[in-house]
Motif scaffolding. Structure first.
Motif, PDB file in Angstrom:
ATOM      1  N   PRO A  41       0.646  -1.096   0.380  1.00  0.00           N
ATOM      2  CA  PRO A  41      -0.051  -0.027  -0.298  1.00  0.00           C
ATOM      3  C   PRO A  41       0.686   0.904   0.095  1.00  0.00           C
ATOM      4  O   PRO A  41       0.538   2.541  -0.684  1.00  0.00           O
ATOM      5  CB  PRO A  41      -0.790   0.171   1.198  1.00  0.00           C
ATOM      6  N   TYR A 119       0.505  -6.906   5.455  1.00  0.00           N
ATOM      7  CA  TYR A 119       0.704  -5.382   5.424  1.00  0.00           C
ATOM      8  C   TYR A 119       0.001  -5.134   4.076  1.00  0.00           C
ATOM      9  O   TYR A 119      -1.483  -4.716   3.554  1.00  0.00           O
ATOM     10  CB  TYR A 119       1.629  -5.255   5.349  1.00  0.00           C
ATOM     11  N   GLY A 123      -3.740  -3.377   4.691  1.00  0.00           N
ATOM     12  CA  GLY A 123      -3.257  -1.905   4.553  1.00  0.00           C
ATOM     13  C   GLY A 123      -3.970  -1.466   3.926  1.00  0.00           C
ATOM     14  O   GLY A 123      -5.049  -1.765   3.036  1.00  0.00           O
ATOM     15  N   ASN A 124      -4.327  -0.079   3.986  1.00  0.00           N
ATOM     16  CA  ASN A 124      -5.609   0.743   3.726  1.00  0.00           C
ATOM     17  C   ASN A 124      -4.999   1.696   2.131  1.00  0.00           C
ATOM     18  O   ASN A 124      -3.723   1.920   2.791  1.00  0.00           O
ATOM     19  CB  ASN A 124      -5.560   1.463   4.345  1.00  0.00           C
ATOM     20  N   ARG A 125      -5.024   1.388   1.239  1.00  0.00           N
ATOM     21  CA  ARG A 125      -5.336   1.553  -0.115  1.00  0.00           C
ATOM     22  C   ARG A 125      -5.956   2.017  -0.325  1.00  0.00           C
ATOM     23  O   ARG A 125      -5.822   3.296  -1.653  1.00  0.00           O
ATOM     24  CB  ARG A 125      -4.984   0.563  -1.006  1.00  0.00           C
ATOM     25  N   ARG A 126      -6.832   3.437  -0.208  1.00  0.00           N
ATOM     26  CA  ARG A 126      -7.474   4.204  -0.473  1.00  0.00           C
ATOM     27  C   ARG A 126      -7.324   6.035   0.561  1.00  0.00           C
ATOM     28  O   ARG A 126      -7.683   6.765  -0.524  1.00  0.00           O
ATOM     29  CB  ARG A 126      -8.653   4.090   0.345  1.00  0.00           C
ATOM     30  N   VAL A 127      -6.541   5.973   1.666  1.00  0.00           N
ATOM     31  CA  VAL A 127      -6.603   7.144   2.403  1.00  0.00           C
ATOM     32  C   VAL A 127      -4.502   7.211   2.534  1.00  0.00           C
ATOM     33  O   VAL A 127      -4.643   5.935   3.458  1.00  0.00           O
ATOM     34  CB  VAL A 127      -7.408   7.263   3.652  1.00  0.00           C
ATOM     35  N   ARG A 128      -4.379   7.443   1.910  1.00  0.00           N
ATOM     36  CA  ARG A 128      -2.997   8.067   2.430  1.00  0.00           C
ATOM     37  C   ARG A 128      -1.883   8.102   3.707  1.00  0.00           C
ATOM     38  O   ARG A 128      -1.355   7.645   3.917  1.00  0.00           O
ATOM     39  CB  ARG A 128      -2.256   8.436   1.376  1.00  0.00           C
ATOM     40  N   TYR A 130      -3.431   6.780   5.967  1.00  0.00           N
ATOM     41  CA  TYR A 130      -3.441   5.088   6.649  1.00  0.00           C
ATOM     42  C   TYR A 130      -3.274   3.908   6.049  1.00  0.00           C
ATOM     43  O   TYR A 130      -3.426   2.857   6.179  1.00  0.00           O
ATOM     44  CB  TYR A 130      -5.599   5.161   6.746  1.00  0.00           C
ATOM     45  N   ALA A 131      -2.218   4.282   5.087  1.00  0.00           N
ATOM     46  CA  ALA A 131      -1.651   3.629   4.078  1.00  0.00           C
ATOM     47  C   ALA A 131      -0.912   2.965   4.643  1.00  0.00           C
ATOM     48  O   ALA A 131       0.237   2.577   4.110  1.00  0.00           O
ATOM     49  CB  ALA A 131      -1.707   4.216   2.763  1.00  0.00           C
ATOM     50  N   VAL A 136      -2.412  -1.161  10.428  1.00  0.00           N
ATOM     51  CA  VAL A 136      -2.301  -2.060   9.935  1.00  0.00           C
ATOM     52  C   VAL A 136      -2.374  -2.575  12.232  1.00  0.00           C
ATOM     53  O   VAL A 136      -3.231  -3.507  12.820  1.00  0.00           O
ATOM     54  CB  VAL A 136      -1.709  -3.135   9.080  1.00  0.00           C
ATOM     55  N   GLU A 139      -4.643  -0.834  14.661  1.00  0.00           N
ATOM     56  CA  GLU A 139      -5.612  -1.133  14.969  1.00  0.00           C
ATOM     57  C   GLU A 139      -5.977  -2.765  15.549  1.00  0.00           C
ATOM     58  O   GLU A 139      -7.173  -3.064  15.893  1.00  0.00           O
ATOM     59  CB  GLU A 139      -6.787  -1.364  12.936  1.00  0.00           C
TER      60      GLU A 139
END
Length: 167
Positions: A41, A119, A123-128, A130-131, A136, A139
């Motif tokens: 991500p 990861y 891993g968050n790929r939409r909001v930089r 949180y990437a 991870v 959370e």
């Protein structure tokens, strides 16, 4: 993946438990890390240090390791690794957490590979913002992240998983 960093005194530090150069080379030259795990991500940073004094920024990197020694059941001294994950600076700094307090030498590479796979999957790929792996780990918590690593190791059929120890 960024370059692996280490303590600036690596090789000459009076507190060094073990020469970490072979481990750095093994992880840096690992084909999965170098080639297969290109679709993470966001950036991924690692630190491998010769002792637990954090000269190589153990708590500020996505994954970090340092050697530890203990007395085995037969009375001999054995060396393994303490594994941290989830550190990072930036606008939202996080200190890495101890995921495994004991990782045998032969499991270091599989554990670092599995962590990158976790990861990649979670891993968050939409909001930089949180990437990063630090999000991870935050959370899931240290225990939840360890559980995810173990799941990947089991999927891959890695032997010796039962030797990993949590803090």
């Amino acid at each position: 993946n960024r370059n692996i960093i280490t303590c600036p005194l690596q090789g000459v530090c009076p507190h060094e438990v073990k020469n970490v150069r072979p481990m750095i080379d093994a992880i840096a030259d690992d084909p999965e890390r170098r080639d297969a795990q290109r679709n993470l991500p966001r950036k991924h940073k690692m630190s491998i240090n010769g002792c637990g004094r954090a000269c190589g920024q153990t708590l500020m990197n996505c994954q970090s390791l340092h050697p530890v020694r203990r007395t085995a059941a037969d009375g001999t001294l054995e060396t393994g690794w303490c594994y941290y994950a989830g550190g990072g600076l930036g606008a939202r700094p996080y200190m890495a957490k101890v995921i495994f307090s004991w990782v045998p030498e032969e499991l270091v590479l599989p554990v670092t590979r599995a962590a990158m796979e976790v990861y990649r999957r979670l891993g968050n790929r939409r909001v930089r913002a949180y990437a990063r792996l630090k999000i991870v780990v935050d959370e899931l918590g240290a225990g939840g992240f360890a559980d995810e690593i173990i799941k990947v190791l089991e999927e891959r059929g890695v032997p010796g998983i039962e030797e990993l120890e949590r803090p």
